[in-house]
Design an enzyme around this catalytic site. Structure first.
Site, short mmCIF file in Angstrom:
data_model
loop_
_atom_site.label_atom_id
_atom_site.label_comp_id
_atom_site.label_asym_id
_atom_site.label_seq_id
_atom_site.Cartn_x
_atom_site.Cartn_y
_atom_site.Cartn_z
N TYR A 161 0.83 -1.21 0.00
CA TYR A 161 0.00 0.00 0.00
C TYR A 161 0.86 1.27 0.00
CZ TYR A 161 -3.61 -3.39 1.15
OH TYR A 161 -4.44 -4.47 1.12
C1 LIG Z 1 -0.94 -8.34 0.84
C2 LIG Z 1 -0.97 -9.24 -0.39
C3 LIG Z 1 -2.30 -9.09 -1.10
C4 LIG Z 1 0.16 -8.78 -1.34
O1 LIG Z 1 0.19 -9.65 -2.45
P1 LIG Z 1 1.59 -10.25 -2.94
O2 LIG Z 1 1.33 -10.89 -4.25
O3 LIG Z 1 2.19 -11.07 -1.89
O4 LIG Z 1 2.43 -8.90 -3.08
P2 LIG Z 1 3.50 -8.55 -4.21
O5 LIG Z 1 4.22 -9.77 -4.64
O6 LIG Z 1 2.84 -7.73 -5.24
O7 LIG Z 1 4.49 -7.67 -3.44
C5 LIG Z 1 5.28 -8.34 -2.49
C6 LIG Z 1 6.72 -8.34 -2.89
O8 LIG Z 1 6.98 -8.97 -4.12
C7 LIG Z 1 7.96 -8.22 -4.85
N1 LIG Z 1 7.59 -8.20 -6.24
C8 LIG Z 1 6.74 -7.37 -6.83
N2 LIG Z 1 6.66 -7.64 -8.13
C9 LIG Z 1 7.46 -8.68 -8.35
C10 LIG Z 1 7.79 -9.42 -9.51
N3 LIG Z 1 7.27 -9.14 -10.72
N4 LIG Z 1 8.65 -10.45 -9.37
C11 LIG Z 1 9.17 -10.74 -8.18
N5 LIG Z 1 8.89 -10.06 -7.05
C12 LIG Z 1 8.06 -9.04 -7.14
C13 LIG Z 1 7.95 -6.84 -4.36
O9 LIG Z 1 9.29 -6.36 -4.23
C14 LIG Z 1 7.27 -6.97 -3.04
O10 LIG Z 1 8.27 -6.83 -2.13
P3 LIG Z 1 7.92 -6.37 -0.76
O11 LIG Z 1 7.88 -7.66 0.00
O12 LIG Z 1 8.96 -5.43 -0.38
O13 LIG Z 1 6.56 -5.72 -0.85
C15 LIG Z 1 -0.70 -10.71 -0.03
O14 LIG Z 1 0.60 -10.82 0.51
C16 LIG Z 1 -1.71 -11.27 0.94
O15 LIG Z 1 -2.73 -11.79 0.53
N6 LIG Z 1 -1.39 -11.20 2.25
C17 LIG Z 1 -2.23 -11.77 3.29
C18 LIG Z 1 -3.58 -11.15 3.33
C19 LIG Z 1 -3.51 -9.65 3.48
O16 LIG Z 1 -2.77 -9.11 4.28
N7 LIG Z 1 -4.32 -8.98 2.65
C20 LIG Z 1 -4.47 -7.58 2.73
C21 LIG Z 1 -5.37 -7.32 3.90
S1 LIG Z 1 -5.86 -5.67 3.93
#
Ligand SMILES: CC(C)(COP(=O)(O)OP(=O)(O)OC[C@H]1O[C@@H](n2cnc3c(N)ncnc32)[C@H](O)[C@@H]1OP(=O)(O)O)[C@@H](O)C(=O)NCCC(=O)NCCS
Length: 192
Positions: A148
């Site tokens: 976020y």
């Molecule tokens: C929060 C949530 C939706 C984020 O989704 P995600 O797919 O894990 O997130 P992203 O992969 O886009 O981003 C995470 C990391 O991946 C990395 N990343 C982004 N794009 C990437 C890519 N193309 N290739 C490799 N890594 C990547 C980013 O650097 C990011 O690093 P960070 O850990 O510093 O943020 C997910 O983790 C989730 O469901 N969490 C549990 C439930 C939750 O908290 N939901 C939100 C409640 S409000």
């Protein structure tokens, strides 16, 4: 992985999978999930409903997100409204899209799926602002918080308690639309 826009009926057809991904991502118990299932079924009929899903090549659900136009009479909207002063209500709630859920299956997290889902959802959203709530956590350690913040969400309310929930939440918001330049809102993420 394939990112798709979902119509209300698309989500309802996959409601079992949606609730499963939600439960895995949030680590919630089964009984809570049944209540949530009922809410989600009703949310799809709300004004301004938009949803996205990420499907694996064999059609399994890796993640989803949805939201709708935030308005008076909705429980979440009314709770947030009651905690804001008049100028903040005008600023944030007068024409607002609420991101209600955004989740990625734990095994698929950390590969940019959440960022792609959020970008796609906000690109489709109606409204001048977007708001969401997320549990208070260490901003550096929480993947949701980092996501976020990367998208430019700022604090609207911190350490906010919804009735019936003992956890503290943050309400975060930003203006819409997102920039057309992916680098500004989500560095390193290629557009949808
Ligand atoms: C929060 C949530 C939706 C984020 O989704 P995600 O797919 O894990 O997130 P992203 O992969 O886009 O981003 C995470 C990391 O991946 C990395 N990343 C982004 N794009 C990437 C890519 N193309 N290739 C490799 N890594 C990547 C980013 O650097 C990011 O690093 P960070 O850990 O510093 O943020 C997910 O983790 C989730 O469901 N969490 C549990 C439930 C939750 O908290 N939901 C939100 C409640 S409000």
């Amino acid at each position: 992985m394939r990112l798709v826009a979902w119509q209300p009926d698309d989500l309802l057809r996959r409601l079992d999978d949606v609730v499963t991904v939600y439960g895995e991502a949030m680590g919630y118990r089964q009984e809570l999930l049944q209540t949530r299932r009922g809410y989600i079924g009703a949310h799809v009929r709300r004004q301004g409903f938009r949803a996205v899903a990420t499907l694996t090549t064999d059609g399994r659900l890796a993640g989803f997100g949805y939201g709708y136009t935030s308005g008076p009479g909705q429980w979440w909207h009314d709770q947030v409204r009651s905690a804001l002063d008049d100028p903040s209500r005008d600023q944030w709630l007068s024409n607002c899209f609420e991101v209600v859920e955004l989740h990625v299956r734990p095994a698929a997290q950390g590969h940019g799926i959440g960022a792609r889902q959020l970008r796609a959802l906000l690109a489709m959203a109606d409204g001048k602002t977007v708001l969401l709530s997320t549990p208070e956590a260490d901003e550096q350690k929480s993947r949701a918080w980092r996501l976020y913040r990367r998208f430019g969400f700022v604090d609207v309310l911190r350490h906010f308690f919804f009735p019936g929930d003992e956890r503290a939440f943050a309400i975060l918001g930003r203006e819409l639309p997102l920039s057309d330049r992916p680098a500004e809102d989500a560095p390193g993420i290629v557009g949808i």
